[in-house]
Design a protein around this motif. Structure first.
Motif, PDB file in Angstrom:
ATOM      1  N   SER A 217      31.271  38.585  35.682  1.00 18.60           N
ATOM      2  CA  SER A 217      30.478  37.374  35.846  1.00 18.60           C
ATOM      3  C   SER A 217      31.147  36.458  36.866  1.00 18.60           C
ATOM      4  O   SER A 217      32.376  36.331  36.909  1.00 18.60           O
ATOM      5  CB  SER A 217      30.352  36.648  34.508  1.00 18.60           C
ATOM      6  OG  SER A 217      29.835  35.337  34.697  1.00 18.60           O
ATOM      7  N   VAL A 218      30.327  35.784  37.665  1.00 13.66           N
ATOM      8  CA  VAL A 218      30.889  34.836  38.630  1.00 13.66           C
ATOM      9  C   VAL A 218      31.597  33.685  37.923  1.00 13.66           C
ATOM     10  O   VAL A 218      32.400  32.970  38.538  1.00 13.66           O
ATOM     11  CB  VAL A 218      29.797  34.290  39.570  1.00 13.66           C
ATOM     12  CG1 VAL A 218      29.187  35.412  40.399  1.00 13.66           C
ATOM     13  CG2 VAL A 218      28.711  33.549  38.795  1.00 13.66           C
ATOM     14  N   LEU A 219      31.321  33.509  36.633  1.00 10.67           N
ATOM     15  CA  LEU A 219      31.989  32.448  35.866  1.00 10.67           C
ATOM     16  C   LEU A 219      33.346  32.880  35.328  1.00 10.67           C
ATOM     17  O   LEU A 219      34.118  32.047  34.844  1.00 10.67           O
ATOM     18  CB  LEU A 219      31.094  32.014  34.695  1.00 10.67           C
ATOM     19  CG  LEU A 219      29.709  31.473  35.072  1.00 10.67           C
ATOM     20  CD1 LEU A 219      28.943  31.090  33.805  1.00 10.67           C
ATOM     21  CD2 LEU A 219      29.835  30.273  36.007  1.00 10.67           C
ATOM     22  N   ASN A 220      33.633  34.173  35.403  1.00 11.69           N
ATOM     23  CA  ASN A 220      34.879  34.703  34.852  1.00 11.69           C
ATOM     24  C   ASN A 220      35.958  34.671  35.944  1.00 11.69           C
ATOM     25  O   ASN A 220      36.277  35.668  36.581  1.00 11.69           O
ATOM     26  CB  ASN A 220      34.663  36.129  34.340  1.00 11.69           C
ATOM     27  CG  ASN A 220      35.832  36.641  33.536  1.00 11.69           C
ATOM     28  OD1 ASN A 220      36.933  36.088  33.590  1.00 11.69           O
ATOM     29  ND2 ASN A 220      35.613  37.711  32.789  1.00 11.69           N
ATOM     30  N   GLU A 221      36.537  33.495  36.135  1.00 16.39           N
ATOM     31  CA  GLU A 221      37.501  33.305  37.216  1.00 16.39           C
ATOM     32  C   GLU A 221      38.783  34.109  36.982  1.00 16.39           C
ATOM     33  O   GLU A 221      39.410  34.580  37.945  1.00 16.39           O
ATOM     34  CB  GLU A 221      37.821  31.821  37.367  1.00 16.39           C
ATOM     35  CG  GLU A 221      36.613  30.990  37.795  1.00 16.39           C
ATOM     36  CD  GLU A 221      36.942  29.517  37.917  1.00 16.39           C
ATOM     37  OE1 GLU A 221      38.099  29.134  37.646  1.00 16.39           O
ATOM     38  OE2 GLU A 221      36.035  28.746  38.280  1.00 16.39           O
ATOM     39  N   ALA A 222      39.177  34.275  35.733  1.00 17.15           N
ATOM     40  CA  ALA A 222      40.392  35.033  35.444  1.00 17.15           C
ATOM     41  C   ALA A 222      40.242  36.485  35.888  1.00 17.15           C
ATOM     42  O   ALA A 222      41.153  37.070  36.482  1.00 17.15           O
ATOM     43  CB  ALA A 222      40.728  34.961  33.962  1.00 17.15           C
ATOM     44  N   SER A 223      39.080  37.077  35.618  1.00 17.95           N
ATOM     45  CA  SER A 223      38.854  38.458  36.023  1.00 17.95           C
ATOM     46  C   SER A 223      38.823  38.576  37.545  1.00 17.95           C
ATOM     47  O   SER A 223      39.294  39.569  38.115  1.00 17.95           O
ATOM     48  CB  SER A 223      37.542  38.968  35.423  1.00 17.95           C
ATOM     49  OG  SER A 223      37.425  40.366  35.589  1.00 17.95           O
ATOM     50  N   CYS A 224      38.298  37.563  38.199  1.00 16.94           N
ATOM     51  CA  CYS A 224      38.260  37.572  39.662  1.00 16.94           C
ATOM     52  C   CYS A 224      39.682  37.565  40.228  1.00 16.94           C
ATOM     53  O   CYS A 224      39.972  38.268  41.207  1.00 16.94           O
ATOM     54  CB  CYS A 224      37.476  36.358  40.155  1.00 16.94           C
ATOM     55  SG  CYS A 224      36.759  36.557  41.800  1.00 16.94           S
ATOM     56  N   ARG A 225      40.569  36.800  39.607  1.00 14.28           N
ATOM     57  CA  ARG A 225      41.961  36.765  40.076  1.00 14.28           C
ATOM     58  C   ARG A 225      42.643  38.118  39.878  1.00 14.28           C
ATOM     59  O   ARG A 225      43.403  38.569  40.736  1.00 14.28           O
ATOM     60  CB  ARG A 225      42.734  35.662  39.342  1.00 14.28           C
ATOM     61  CG  ARG A 225      42.333  34.246  39.743  1.00 14.28           C
ATOM     62  CD  ARG A 225      43.334  33.230  39.221  1.00 14.28           C
ATOM     63  NE  ARG A 225      43.362  33.178  37.769  1.00 14.28           N
ATOM     64  CZ  ARG A 225      42.583  32.369  37.032  1.00 14.28           C
ATOM     65  NH1 ARG A 225      41.694  31.577  37.620  1.00 14.28           N
ATOM     66  NH2 ARG A 225      42.687  32.368  35.716  1.00 14.28           N
ATOM     67  N   VAL A 226      42.374  38.762  38.747  1.00 15.67           N
ATOM     68  CA  VAL A 226      42.952  40.085  38.494  1.00 15.67           C
ATOM     69  C   VAL A 226      42.495  41.063  39.567  1.00 15.67           C
ATOM     70  O   VAL A 226      43.300  41.816  40.138  1.00 15.67           O
ATOM     71  CB  VAL A 226      42.553  40.594  37.095  1.00 15.67           C
ATOM     72  CG1 VAL A 226      42.935  42.056  36.926  1.00 15.67           C
ATOM     73  CG2 VAL A 226      43.216  39.750  36.005  1.00 15.67           C
ATOM     74  N   ALA A 227      41.195  41.063  39.863  1.00 11.92           N
ATOM     75  CA  ALA A 227      40.661  41.979  40.867  1.00 11.92           C
ATOM     76  C   ALA A 227      41.334  41.754  42.221  1.00 11.92           C
ATOM     77  O   ALA A 227      41.727  42.712  42.900  1.00 11.92           O
ATOM     78  CB  ALA A 227      39.153  41.792  40.984  1.00 11.92           C
TER      79      ALA A 227
END
Length: 202
Positions: A155-165
């Motif tokens: 989700s675009v709201l899941n900033e933590a997952s975006c940082r991991v990626a």
């Protein structure tokens, strides 16, 4: 009707082999799931942050064991490769700490593609464990199994997952509008990917 190209990853590459445990470093290991992990899975899916990004929850240890059974069997069906992220025990009884889950799912071996997914328990967040685990799974997927492209959606709201990626070298390729239905409605989804030959993260 014959295919014009042979399968990129031949059938049986996973199913005909033993599921390996993948060392991340001396302090972390990605190992196949065990039925004894059910209490930890149950606890994980009681966490509000994990529930927010998933469609299901486990209400009993029996349900958690059913999930583990599905994760284990996916290897032999060549539809997934699911691993528990653990800190190996250094005590006399070999006790270990389960930190999270990391997986390859939606496997399409014939064209060499799969999707990565992960979650971490609260105690493991913010410590760089998820990107290290993802990087290890990625290297194994490319070097040992032969995948050409790995995707990662969140989700675009899941900033933590975006940082991991980003830390694991998964480039942001775009956004799928209304790409996934969550408990609070439709979410736009970021699409990240790594392909064989991409440079090392960072």
């Amino acid at each position: 009707m014959p295919y014009l190209v042979p399968p990129h990853i031949p059938p049986g590459r996973l199913a005909d082999s033993v599921q390996p445990a993948l060392p991340v470093a001396e302090d972390l290991l990605l190992r196949p799931w065990r039925y004894g992990d059910a209490p930890a899975v149950l606890a994980a899916f009681a966490d509000p942050a994990i529930q927010r990004w998933h469609l299901r929850r486990a209400d009993t240890e029996d349900e958690a064991r059913d999930w583990i059974d599905q994760w284990r069997n996916a290897w032999y069906c060549e539809t997934g490769a699911h691993r528990a992220v653990v800190r190996p025990g250094d005590t006399a009884d070999g006790a270990e700490e389960l930190l999270g889950r990391i997986s390859l799912r939606s496997l399409t071996p014939a064209i060499g593609q799969a999707e990565c997914a992960y979650w971490m328990l609260p105690a493991a967040r913010g410590r760089g464990i998820a990107p290290r685990a993802l990087s290890t799974l990625t290297r194994w997927s490319f070097d040992e199994i032969g995948f050409e492209r790995l995707e990662l959606h969140h989700s675009v709201l899941n900033e933590a997952s975006c940082r991991v990626a980003a830390k694991a070298g998964f480039a942001l390729e775009g956004t799928r509008r209304r790409g996934h239905l969550h408990a609070d409605g439709w979410h736009d989804m970021h699409v990240h990917a790594r392909i064989r030959g991409d440079g090392a993260p960072g």
